[in-house]
Design an enzyme around this catalytic site. Structure first.
Site, PDB file in Angstrom:
ATOM      1  N   LYS A  76      68.131  75.912  41.527  1.00 29.29           N
ATOM      2  CA  LYS A  76      66.862  75.772  42.254  1.00 29.29           C
ATOM      3  C   LYS A  76      65.917  74.870  41.472  1.00 29.29           C
ATOM      4  CE  LYS A  76      63.101  78.884  42.281  1.00 29.29           C
ATOM      5  NZ  LYS A  76      62.600  80.259  42.404  1.00 29.29           N
ATOM      6  N   ARG A 114      61.749  73.527  41.520  1.00 28.79           N
ATOM      7  CA  ARG A 114      60.426  73.602  42.144  1.00 28.79           C
ATOM      8  C   ARG A 114      59.612  72.453  41.554  1.00 28.79           C
ATOM      9  NH1 ARG A 114      57.623  78.134  44.459  1.00 28.79           N
ATOM     10  NH2 ARG A 114      59.064  79.648  43.569  1.00 28.79           N
ATOM     11  N   SER A 174      57.525  85.691  47.227  1.00 28.41           N
ATOM     12  CA  SER A 174      56.099  85.374  47.315  1.00 28.41           C
ATOM     13  C   SER A 174      55.838  84.537  48.560  1.00 28.41           C
ATOM     14  CB  SER A 174      55.647  84.673  46.032  1.00 28.41           C
ATOM     15  OG  SER A 174      54.268  84.435  46.080  1.00 28.41           O
ATOM     16  N   GLY A 192      58.113  82.899  50.033  1.00 29.80           N
ATOM     17  CA  GLY A 192      59.364  82.910  50.790  1.00 29.80           C
ATOM     18  C   GLY A 192      60.116  81.584  50.726  1.00 29.80           C
TER      19      GLY A 192
HETATM   20  C1  R5P Z   1      61.162  82.881  40.333  1.00 35.00           C
HETATM   21  O1  R5P Z   1      61.602  82.713  39.194  1.00 35.00           O
HETATM   22  C2  R5P Z   1      61.229  84.200  41.009  1.00 35.00           C
HETATM   23  O2  R5P Z   1      62.401  84.887  40.659  1.00 35.00           O
HETATM   24  C3  R5P Z   1      61.152  84.066  42.513  1.00 35.00           C
HETATM   25  O3  R5P Z   1      62.294  83.357  42.970  1.00 35.00           O
HETATM   26  C4  R5P Z   1      59.915  83.335  42.951  1.00 35.00           C
HETATM   27  O4  R5P Z   1      58.790  83.880  42.337  1.00 35.00           O
HETATM   28  C5  R5P Z   1      59.770  83.399  44.447  1.00 35.00           C
HETATM   29  O5  R5P Z   1      58.657  82.676  44.856  1.00 35.00           O
HETATM   30  P1  R5P Z   1      58.544  82.077  46.312  1.00 35.00           P
HETATM   31  O6  R5P Z   1      58.832  83.172  47.285  1.00 35.00           O
HETATM   32  O7  R5P Z   1      57.118  81.592  46.408  1.00 35.00           O
HETATM   33  O8  R5P Z   1      59.508  80.943  46.423  1.00 35.00           O
END
Ligand code: R5P
Length: 291
Positions: free
Chosen positions: A186, A188, A217, A219
């Site tokens: 992944k 970001r 959070s 999603g």
């Molecule tokens: C990240 O390291 C966490 O494990 C979650 O994947 C992340 O916080 C999820 O955030 P969101 O739902 O905003 O993508």
């Protein structure tokens, strides 16, 4: 021992009192006309107090309620354990960019200064961040309980971690669901946009994929992972999140990505998921941290 339930305990205080064989009393929280909160602690004839307060939205209010109650009990020489099922501000555990304030150490310092002797929390984002707390720490990992609750609910399961950090959780869950697991890469970017690239093994073809993650959070992570799983031939995609923050239209985003079922725990209230009670795990964590 007394269990003191805060306004954001989401019913865990009730279950926990039962599990621990303790009496339950509730904090009373009201607001002054200017918006500040006022916390009233009932008369407690026991100096052994377990305060239960999750710190979901509104995080500052719920956290401050906990600090006010603890500080009050500190003056009465109570031995205070704070059960914080969802620990807010844990993701800013370092400065990701120059000048960014770290939040988790501020939270931990504040709890220590308010007289909390032990904390118990569930699947914190990074356990290492809890070292800033100057007392005993109990970490409850509840993916086993979540996976057990999912047993038999998914046709032909396959566990997917949406990033490498979730690999251990996926491994434990897959052992209970008796199926394969893998993780995806992944990324970001600086604007928060999530993309996924490739998996590290595993064949999703005709599998009922269940994505395990600690926090859902916005999603975005789950949605991208879901799209990826479908593109690799998954029959269905479900999600098991420990903490269902569900911010910024997360539900719609996840539905649009084809997610069929959402499972989560009661660390945060969420009406759009199938909720698994993890109070028994928390009770074990409390017993352990208090020796
Ligand atoms: C990240 O390291 C966490 O494990 C979650 O994947 C992340 O916080 C999820 O955030 P969101 O739902 O905003 O993508």
């Amino acid at each position: 021992m007394i269990v003191l339930g805060g306004s954001a305990s989401n019913g865990i205080d009730i279950h926990l009192a039962r599990e621990l064989g303790a009496d339950l009393v509730k904090l009373a929280t009201t607001r002054f006309p200017d918006g500040e909160i006022k916390v009233t602690v009932p008369d407690i004839k026991d100096d052994d107090v377990v305060i239960v307060q999750s710190t979901y939205h509104p995080q500052e209010k719920n956290l401050f309620e906990l600090l006010l109650a603890a500080r009050f009990l500190k003056d009465r020489k109570a031995d205070i354990t704070a059960v914080i099922p969802y620990l807010a501000y844990a993701r800013q555990n370092r400065s990701f960019a120059e000048g960014e304030a770290v939040s988790i150490n501020t939270v931990m310092d504040s709890l220590s200064a308010s007289g909390v002797k032990s904390i118990v929390t569930v699947n914190p984002h990074r356990s290492g961040s809890l070292m800033y707390f100057r007392g005993k720490v109990g970490v409850v990992n509840c993916e086993k309980t979540v996976a057990e609750a999912l047993s038999g609910k998914l046709g032909d399961p396959f566990v997917l971690a949406p990033d490498k950090g979730g690999l251990e959780m996926a491994k434990k869950a897959s052992a209970i669901l008796k199926c394969d697991y893998t993780y995806i890469e992944k990324h970001r970017d600086a604007y928060g946009t999530v993309s996924v690239e490739k998996t590290h093994g595993g064949n999703f073809s005709r599998k009922d994929v269940v994505i395990f993650d600690d926090i859902i959070s916005t999603g975005s992570t789950i949605s991208q992972a879901s799209r990826f799983a479908y593109s690799e031939g998954a029959s269905s995609v479900s999600v098991a999140g420990i903490h269902l923050v569900m911010a910024n239209g997360a539900l719609e985003k996840m539905k649009n990505a084809g997610i069929e079922r959402i499972f989560g725990t009661n660390t945060i209230p969420c009406s759009s998921a199938e909720i698994i009670d993890i109070s028994k795990d928390i009770a074990s964590g409390v017993k352990k941290v208090r020796g």
